[in-house]
Design a protein around this motif. Sequence first.
Motif, short mmCIF file in Angstrom:
data_model
loop_
_atom_site.label_atom_id
_atom_site.label_comp_id
_atom_site.label_asym_id
_atom_site.label_seq_id
_atom_site.Cartn_x
_atom_site.Cartn_y
_atom_site.Cartn_z
N VAL A 267 0.85 -1.20 0.00
CA VAL A 267 0.00 0.00 0.00
C VAL A 267 0.88 1.25 0.00
O VAL A 267 1.86 1.35 0.73
CB VAL A 267 -0.94 -0.02 1.23
CG1 VAL A 267 -0.16 0.00 2.53
CG2 VAL A 267 -1.90 1.15 1.17
N PHE A 268 0.55 2.18 -0.89
CA PHE A 268 1.33 3.41 -0.99
C PHE A 268 0.47 4.61 -1.38
O PHE A 268 0.48 5.65 -0.71
CB PHE A 268 2.45 3.25 -2.02
CG PHE A 268 3.11 4.54 -2.40
CD1 PHE A 268 4.00 5.17 -1.54
CD2 PHE A 268 2.83 5.15 -3.62
CE1 PHE A 268 4.60 6.38 -1.88
CE2 PHE A 268 3.42 6.37 -3.97
CZ PHE A 268 4.31 6.97 -3.10
N ASP A 269 -0.28 4.49 -2.48
CA ASP A 269 -0.97 5.65 -3.03
C ASP A 269 -2.00 6.23 -2.08
O ASP A 269 -2.16 7.46 -2.00
CB ASP A 269 -1.61 5.29 -4.38
CG ASP A 269 -2.18 3.89 -4.39
OD1 ASP A 269 -2.26 3.28 -3.30
OD2 ASP A 269 -2.55 3.41 -5.47
N LEU A 270 -2.70 5.39 -1.32
CA LEU A 270 -3.67 5.89 -0.36
C LEU A 270 -2.99 6.70 0.74
O LEU A 270 -3.48 7.75 1.16
CB LEU A 270 -4.46 4.72 0.24
CG LEU A 270 -5.58 5.08 1.21
CD1 LEU A 270 -6.64 5.91 0.51
CD2 LEU A 270 -6.19 3.82 1.80
N VAL A 271 -1.83 6.22 1.21
CA VAL A 271 -1.08 6.94 2.24
C VAL A 271 -0.54 8.25 1.68
O VAL A 271 -0.59 9.29 2.34
CB VAL A 271 0.07 6.05 2.76
CG1 VAL A 271 0.93 6.80 3.77
CG2 VAL A 271 -0.48 4.78 3.39
N TYR A 272 -0.05 8.21 0.45
CA TYR A 272 0.53 9.41 -0.16
C TYR A 272 -0.51 10.51 -0.34
O TYR A 272 -0.24 11.70 -0.13
CB TYR A 272 1.15 9.05 -1.50
CG TYR A 272 1.78 10.22 -2.23
CD1 TYR A 272 3.04 10.68 -1.87
CD2 TYR A 272 1.11 10.86 -3.25
CE1 TYR A 272 3.62 11.76 -2.52
CE2 TYR A 272 1.67 11.93 -3.92
CZ TYR A 272 2.93 12.38 -3.55
OH TYR A 272 3.50 13.44 -4.20
N VAL A 273 -1.73 10.15 -0.72
CA VAL A 273 -2.75 11.14 -1.00
C VAL A 273 -3.35 11.71 0.29
O VAL A 273 -3.67 12.90 0.37
CB VAL A 273 -3.86 10.53 -1.90
CG1 VAL A 273 -5.02 11.49 -2.07
CG2 VAL A 273 -3.27 10.17 -3.25
N THR A 274 -3.48 10.87 1.31
CA THR A 274 -4.22 11.30 2.51
C THR A 274 -3.32 11.88 3.60
O THR A 274 -3.54 13.00 4.05
CB THR A 274 -5.00 10.10 3.08
OG1 THR A 274 -4.10 9.01 3.30
CG2 THR A 274 -6.10 9.68 2.13
N THR A 275 -2.31 11.15 4.05
CA THR A 275 -1.58 11.54 5.26
C THR A 275 -0.12 11.86 5.04
O THR A 275 0.52 12.41 5.94
CB THR A 275 -1.68 10.42 6.31
OG1 THR A 275 -1.03 9.24 5.79
CG2 THR A 275 -3.12 10.11 6.65
N LYS A 276 0.45 11.48 3.89
CA LYS A 276 1.90 11.67 3.65
C LYS A 276 2.74 11.01 4.74
O LYS A 276 3.80 11.48 5.12
CB LYS A 276 2.23 13.15 3.56
CG LYS A 276 1.58 13.90 2.42
CD LYS A 276 2.17 13.48 1.09
CE LYS A 276 1.74 14.41 -0.04
NZ LYS A 276 0.28 14.43 -0.25
N GLY A 277 2.25 9.89 5.27
CA GLY A 277 3.00 9.18 6.31
C GLY A 277 2.78 9.69 7.71
O GLY A 277 3.22 9.06 8.67
N GLY A 278 2.11 10.79 7.89
CA GLY A 278 1.87 11.36 9.20
C GLY A 278 0.52 10.95 9.75
O GLY A 278 -0.17 10.11 9.17
N PRO A 279 0.12 11.54 10.86
CA PRO A 279 0.92 12.46 11.68
C PRO A 279 1.92 11.72 12.57
O PRO A 279 1.61 10.65 13.09
CB PRO A 279 -0.15 13.17 12.51
CG PRO A 279 -1.28 12.19 12.58
CD PRO A 279 -1.27 11.42 11.30
N LEU A 280 3.10 12.31 12.71
CA LEU A 280 4.18 11.76 13.53
C LEU A 280 4.58 10.36 13.09
O LEU A 280 4.93 9.52 13.91
CB LEU A 280 3.78 11.76 15.02
CG LEU A 280 3.42 13.13 15.62
CD1 LEU A 280 2.98 12.97 17.07
CD2 LEU A 280 4.59 14.08 15.51
N GLY A 281 4.49 10.10 11.79
CA GLY A 281 4.90 8.80 11.26
C GLY A 281 3.97 7.66 11.60
O GLY A 281 4.33 6.49 11.42
N SER A 282 2.74 7.95 12.05
CA SER A 282 1.83 6.88 12.46
C SER A 282 1.27 6.09 11.29
O SER A 282 0.76 4.99 11.47
CB SER A 282 0.66 7.47 13.26
OG SER A 282 -0.05 8.43 12.50
N THR A 283 1.35 6.62 10.07
CA THR A 283 0.86 5.90 8.88
C THR A 283 1.97 5.64 7.87
O THR A 283 1.67 5.31 6.72
CB THR A 283 -0.27 6.69 8.21
OG1 THR A 283 0.22 7.98 7.83
CG2 THR A 283 -1.45 6.85 9.14
N THR A 284 3.22 5.79 8.28
CA THR A 284 4.33 5.49 7.37
C THR A 284 4.46 3.99 7.21
O THR A 284 4.75 3.28 8.17
CB THR A 284 5.64 6.08 7.91
OG1 THR A 284 5.51 7.50 8.04
CG2 THR A 284 6.79 5.78 6.96
#
Length: 342
Positions: A267-284
């Motif tokens: 999974v990548f594109d959903l994270v990139y569009v919504t949270t950019k890996g944040g907040p505080l790296g919780s969705t990286t």
Amino acid sequence: MPRLPTPVTLPDRGEKRRPRTRTLLGKGGTAPDAPPGRRTPRRRLRQETATAWAFVAPSVLVILGLSVVPVIWSLLLSFQADDLVTPSRWVGLDNYRALAQDPHFDQAVRNTIVYTVLYVPLSIGFGLLLALALNRRIRLVGLYRTLIFVPFVISAAAQGVLFSFILDPEFGAANAVLDKLGISPQGFLNDPGQALAALLAISLWSGTGFCVVVLLAALQDVPPSLIEAARLDGAGRLRLLRHVVLPSLGPVMTFLLLWQAITSLQVFDLVYVTTKGGPLGSTTVIVYFIWEQAFKNFTAGYGAAAAYALALALLVLAALPRLTRGLRDRARADRHLEGAAR
């Protein structure tokens, strides 16, 4: 006077006819040359092979250019220090040693494992429940099947944009509904404790439809004779599901388990569009970590090393069902031999 035709004479019966034989060998014991208008089998085979390669060559070039060459190049890159600008230098296993000591990589691995462990069984479980419900003869069942499968067709980028508006803490529709119910507003994608769960819910909304379609097709292939025999023996719905339906879905379940696990690990594109890996790296997650290291921090060699760590995990995951099946077959053969010996 007109000239009369020459009379046809028959040979004497006493005269022996010489049998006609086809000359198979030419001079020197070699095969005679083929007529100019005909091709020998060997020449025809060469021409067919050349024609086949002419049709296959574009696809082979695309596969080599977009798959094989990048894989080999990235493997060599994982042993180098490269910022995509200056000349790279060989560092050996230093990138892999740095990965083992990187807390951000550990956090990405943990997030990916949590996401995968929750997404795979939930998507398959919800898919099975919906498939069992839609396998009945109900009114407008075709419409229901279509509505459940539509979210899977929507791209992850479009899903991210849609749910970014819905889950907005200030102006989103989700908090508006919660306010009507008397519940305090939630942070959703902006809350470190809720962001990964929100992404999981979005993924389940879209990914469950694929499981429903696959399981529904498998349910329709269950032999009706088995179901009828079980009902005649007095089996209820639960026993029918446990002892007849679920064993018939075994191969399909294995496929879905492997497919959904690979999908969740990548999974990548959903994270990139919504949270950019944040907040505080919780969705990286791992794939976002690879992109961040390679194209944001300009440490391409380090990102390639992380990519091959993910590739190794996917390889082990893909080989696990085959290994499990081999061990199960071996154990079954051993029990059979023990029973025959007794």
